[in-house]
Design an enzyme around this catalytic site. Structure first.
Site, PDB file in Angstrom:
ATOM      1  CD  GLU A  19      -2.815  -1.324   0.269  1.00 54.32           C
ATOM      2  OE1 GLU A  19      -3.117  -0.305  -0.389  1.00 54.32           O
ATOM      3  OE2 GLU A  19      -3.281  -2.447   0.038  1.00 54.32           O
ATOM      4  CB  CYS A  61      -1.909   7.419   2.131  1.00 53.77           C
ATOM      5  SG  CYS A  61      -3.164   6.394   2.912  1.00 53.77           S
TER       6      CYS A  61
END
Ligand code: NAD
Length: 480
Positions: free
Chosen positions: A248, A282
């Protein structure tokens, strides 16, 4: 000064090197603890402890494993305020955010996978006229989990919980920049009676401890969250071993604002989606794309709202905007503000480091910054900055908006603001991003797949996706 030890085989132990790294409080710029600077010997000890625990742990029923996860969730919940204070001190994030998001979400991660694991089909059948097929999904063995500094316990537990419920044992490495809550999680595991070796927490630098974990020949899978450059390195290093990987990584997320949106609702959320955790999530919007006809109205309102954000000591409950999490990252964001100026960007708000009074006088604070006048291909609009800096661009048509949104190597998330459902569906279908929020942001059902496209991710987390990643299927076929 407090020393943060590794947690191996249910005990806190000093690192093999006997070396420690300094831990800083971003709000003051002062060091307040030291964390183990571990090496491959510590990873080896942790691996052996995890491997020894694997047999018993994987043969427990899912319900028995869920009971342990629920006990961890309860332990964490009973110390929520204390953990929120640790998280705020370690990261520089406002205490209100740590209390309302970070620690509650870590509790939910354990509780969710405790429940969801019991619903997941670890065994299923597919039969036809010729054959009966029993499909078993088994734990992989010892898993390596590596997490970043921005949402420390939230993302650490998001990996550990599904790995454990699926029957794996874990060697986990939190970020060396914000290791405190991961360190304290060891105490919670002891109090929950988690069998020794099931979860081992090793601290240290990415290039040493992280590298040893990634390169360990017997660790079956790596679940990583962090930067794209690190993700690429991990992919290269594990290519020849075919280790299972979930990566990720970074993002450059667009927020697409159409003129037919609910303006007030949009404005409130876009301020949050741009500057929560000082832009260090993020999923934060970093490129704000606004339909031309409302661009000036948006700009005036946005500047006003962002200027009103209360920057201050993260430990104070009314603070809305805290410090950047490390000096290195602070310097990085300041450099990007300079790059934006050189590229012709006009600073509408912010653009400077901020010196606060009192105990935060030497903290790493940067004003929330809004920049306009840059094209989409410049570095400011293409590279992940991961801080309190957003750019504004206008678009004329739906087609333009989609093109601007997709013109990046990243594809993590996007937000779309419109009251026209058909338009929202059309645009969502054409945006390259793993998570798309329509008229909202950061709303999460933990059963849904979570991950990124393009350079933002490889593999998925959440619900079934996580449990599939942490297990391996085997088909046992007999004649009908
Ligand atoms: P990073 O890649 O520098 O570090 C992440 C983790 O990897 C840390 O624990 C670090 O010690 C470790 N690491 C570093 N080098 C390593 C190596 N060679 N081998 C093994 N491990 C290594 O990232 P960061 O600066 O901590 O975090 C910020 C990044 O994380 C941003 O790019 C952000 O977008 C990304 N992020 C992504 C998500 C997501 O879900 N996609 C969530 C949060 C953060």
């Amino acid at each position: 000064m407090e020393k943060l030890y590794n947690f191996i085989n249910g005990k806190f132990v000093a690192p093999n090197s006997n070396q420690y790294l300094e831990i800083f409080e971003p709000a003051t710029g002062q060091t307040y603890a030291q964390v183990a600077d571990s090496n491959s010997a510590d990873i080896e000890n942790a691996y052996e402890s995890a491997q020894n625990a694997f047999g018993n742990w994987s043969s427990l029923s899912v319900k028995e494993r869920a009971d342990y996860l629920n006990k961890i969730a309860e332990g964490l919940e009973s110390r929520l305020d204390e953990f929120a204070e640790y998280e705020s001190r370690d990261t520089g994030k406002p205490i209100s955010l740590a209390k309302s998001v970070d620690i509650p979400r870590a509790v939910s991660n354990f509780r969710f996978f405790a429940d969801y694991g019991q619903e997941f089909n670890f065994e299923s059948e597919l039969n036809n006229d010729q054959s009966h097929n029993k499909i078993i999904r088994s734990a992989l063995g010892v898993i390596g989990c590596i997490s970043p500094w921005n949402l420390p316990l939230y993302l650490f537990s998001w990996k550990i919980a599904p790995a454990l419920i699926a029957g794996n044992t874990v060697v986990a490495k939190p970020s060396e920049i914000t290791p405190f809550t991961a360190f304290k999680l060891g105490e919670i595991c002891q109090d929950a009676g988690l069998p020794p070796g099931v979860l081992n927490i090793i601290h240290g630098q990415g290039s040493i401890a992280g590298d040893a974990l990634v390169n360990h020949s017997k660790i079956k899978a790596i679940s990583f969250t962090g930067g794209t450059t690190t993700g690429k390195l991990i992919a290269k290093k594990t290519a020849s071993s075919f280790k299972k990987l979930s990566l990720e990584m970074g993002g450059k997320n667009p927020s697409i604002i159409f003129s037919d949106c609910d303006f007030d609702k949009m404005m409130k959320t876009v301020v949050r989606s741009s500057f929560s955790n000082q832009g260090q999530i993020c999923l934060c919007s970093s490129r704000i794309l606004v339909e031309e006809s409302i661009y000036e109205k948006f700009k005036t309102n946005f500047i006003q709202r962002v200027s009103d954000l209360r920057m201050g000591d993260p430990s104070e409950i009314e603070t809305q905007f805290g410090a950047l999490s490390s000096k290195g990252h602070f310097d990085n964001v300041i450099d990007y503000i300079e790059i934006a100026k050189q590229e012709g960007g006009k600073i509408l708000v912010g653009g400077n480091a901020k010196k606060l009074n009192g105990r935060c006088g030497n903290g790493w604070f940067i004003e929330p910054t809004i920049i306009e006048g840059l094209n989409n291909s410049c570095r400011t609009n293409q590279e992940e900055i991961f801080g309190p800096l957003v750019t504004l661009q206008s678009f004329k048509s739906e087609k333009d908006a989609i093109q601007l949104a997709n013109e990046t190597e990243y594809g993590l998330s996007a937000t779309i603001w419109t009251e026209d459902n058909e338009k929202a569906n059309r645009v969502s279908a054409l945006i390259d991003a793993g998570v798309i929020w329509v008229n909202c942001w950061l709303v999460r059902d933990l059963r849904t797949p979570f991950g990124g496209m393009k350079q933002s991710g490889l593999g998925w987390e959440g619900g079934d996706e996580a449990l599939r990643f942490f297990t391996e299927p085997k088909n046992i076929c007999t004649l009908a």
